[in-house]
Design a protein around this motif. Sequence first.
Motif, short mmCIF file in Angstrom:
data_model
loop_
_atom_site.label_atom_id
_atom_site.label_comp_id
_atom_site.label_asym_id
_atom_site.label_seq_id
_atom_site.Cartn_x
_atom_site.Cartn_y
_atom_site.Cartn_z
N VAL A 42 0.85 -1.19 0.00
CA VAL A 42 0.00 0.00 0.00
C VAL A 42 0.89 1.24 0.00
O VAL A 42 1.86 1.31 0.74
N VAL A 43 0.56 2.20 -0.88
CA VAL A 43 1.38 3.40 -0.95
C VAL A 43 0.65 4.56 -0.28
O VAL A 43 -0.49 4.86 -0.61
N ASN A 44 1.32 5.17 0.66
CA ASN A 44 0.73 6.35 1.29
C ASN A 44 1.20 7.59 0.55
O ASN A 44 2.39 7.80 0.39
N THR A 45 0.24 8.39 0.12
CA THR A 45 0.64 9.61 -0.57
C THR A 45 -0.46 10.66 -0.38
O THR A 45 -1.35 10.49 0.45
N LYS A 46 -0.38 11.71 -1.16
CA LYS A 46 -1.42 12.73 -1.08
C LYS A 46 -2.09 12.82 -2.45
O LYS A 46 -1.44 12.65 -3.47
N ASP A 47 -3.41 13.10 -2.46
CA ASP A 47 -4.05 13.27 -3.75
C ASP A 47 -3.87 14.71 -4.21
O ASP A 47 -3.18 15.50 -3.56
N ARG A 48 -4.47 15.07 -5.35
CA ARG A 48 -4.23 16.37 -5.96
C ARG A 48 -4.85 17.51 -5.15
O ARG A 48 -4.58 18.68 -5.41
N ALA A 49 -5.69 17.17 -4.18
CA ALA A 49 -6.26 18.22 -3.34
C ALA A 49 -5.49 18.31 -2.03
O ALA A 49 -5.81 19.11 -1.16
N GLY A 50 -4.49 17.45 -1.87
CA GLY A 50 -3.69 17.50 -0.67
C GLY A 50 -4.18 16.60 0.46
O GLY A 50 -3.68 16.66 1.57
N ASN A 51 -5.20 15.76 0.17
CA ASN A 51 -5.66 14.83 1.20
C ASN A 51 -4.73 13.62 1.24
O ASN A 51 -4.24 13.17 0.20
#
Lengths: 320, 337
Positions: A42-51
């Motif tokens: 599982v990759v933890n990242t941020k979406d394009r809205a910063g969530n």
Amino acid sequence: MKKAILLIMVAILAFGFISCSKTDSNVQLIEDSNSVENSSGVVNTKDRAGNDIEVPKTVDRIISMAPSTTEILLDLGLGDKIVAIDRNAKGLKGEKGLDEGVPEFDMMAPDIEKLVSLKPNIVFTSGMSNLEGKAEPYKPLRDLGVCVAEIPTSNSIEAIKEDIIFIADITKTSEKGREIVESIDAEVDKIARIGKDIKEKKTVYFEIAAAPNMYSFGSGVFLNEIIELVGATNIFKDYNSWINVSEESVVAANPDVILTNVNYIDDPVGEIKSRKGWENIKAVKNNEVYYIDNNSSNLPNHNFVKAMKEIAKAIYPDKY
Amino acid sequence: MKIKVVFALLGSIIICMLGIAIGSVLIPFNDIIAVIGSKVLGTAKDAGIDKVTLSIIWDMRIPRVLMAFAVGAALSVSGAIMQSTLKNPLASSYTLGVSSGAAFGAGIVITAGLTLPILGFLTLPLAGFIFGMLTVLGAVAFAASMDRSMDTNTIILSGMVFSLFVNAMLTLMSSLKREDAQKLIMWQMGSFSQKSWVHVMIFLPIAFILIFFTLFYVRELDLLTFGEEHAKAAGVDANKVKWILLGLSSALTGCAVSFSGVIGFVDLVAPHVVRKIYGSSHRIVVPISAIFGGCFMVVADLIARTIISPSELPVGAVTALVGAPFFGYVYFSGRKR
């Protein structure tokens, strides 16, 4: 459906600019050091809205609740993995591997139970559904542990490219994504090279909603960027974002060229030419009123290249 | 009194001229006069005025200002009639459902995508007008059948029932036909944008005739204000007169709403302000309300189209924003003493 798109456009007006500035400061791609891949993949990242989001290891059941994202997914070759689309993307059914029978949902008020029953592992939303002060409709999905990636409407070519890279990365199609971005760069370069040598810039009025409630745009919209790339000037460039404009202000600005992407009336070009009092505008007098493909000039994704070419040819037919 | 009337007339001419002069481009007065002169009298060609300015003045500003004036006048007279006939300072044709009816009619046309064969641009106004009138007539007829004496409260209540019911149908329609909802909302908000000479040529005479016709009933209006008993004693067939007056009033509002959308507040404010200044004899109230309402609307429209230029506000928002405090001031300033 066409009217619905207009409705969405109008909805973007209010929030477009806000979301733009929000995303710019939060650009986080998967390769960034912030992205953490844990043992289960599982990759933890941020979406394009910063969530913060957790991208699952396998992405094979995709729901896309925004037409622009759906088009990107299709060109990434993921058509067969899309299990639901939003109603405005209805026209894409049967294209590029998208199943004819794929269910459609109302992106503003989706039937969450049905969405859940489709067992998606990722849901793309436009963030537009958060308007009107209502609670975010996709929150129940998020609470259930489904990865919901928000991609707010992008307002610049740069942001559109970042959107594509983001979507490509989380759907494990990074290579294809980069190809698309490279082809955008090539096309933009081609236009920009001609555009920057144009000294006598023509003035342009671009109509996105017809009379009596005419809408156009100022700076901070990718269409404005395109007009500038082509070597022309938007008559409303001093204003910001999408604006509704009065008839008088257009006539007074006396543009050289009028473009319209209105597709919900029969003859948008003829309608503009027949407006009372518009016959003295240079564009109407010299018969320089043109229709620009609605879909590609409307949705913020790689297909803007098509609109860009049309716009270039319409404004400077002898140069492009 | 004579001076006050002359003052009102002069004021209205000045306001209309200002309305034509101010906009995204400022136009000098002599240009306006030159354009009107050349177009109306055919004298002195365009006097070197730029073609674009010419079309702004002649094709946009003038029809727009005339339309705003006429709609304001029609709404105000309609308000004056309603207030006196129903003896209720808050009554207006909107209370009786004209606007809901008109919006419903427009909604049917928009969602069904109907258009008249030849005069396509008249489809919406016509449907709006017919449905607006039907709603009011329905409400009044219902009141009359419930209450022989046609008590004003019965009429108002029945009007509200009808308008709420029609509103509910409208809500139902716009939620079933989401994609048309936007168009309908825009139509309802009211605007004078894109009004051309055709609209003026149709609406102006209608409004003028209806207002002129109202002037024949000023005596009855005076008597009704004093109460039905008075009116009956003076030999007025109260019920018949009420029907005529309510019909006139709704026709005025119905027409106005059909052409420009729903614009509130003018019909309420104008007659009250006029009564405060000119007294309550309807011989004066009716014509001066028309002039005052017209001026008010021209100013409201002027604000609506210039304050956030190049965008426009719905004029209804401006009438309420400017109208409410102004009304409060005029109405209550006399009471302190």
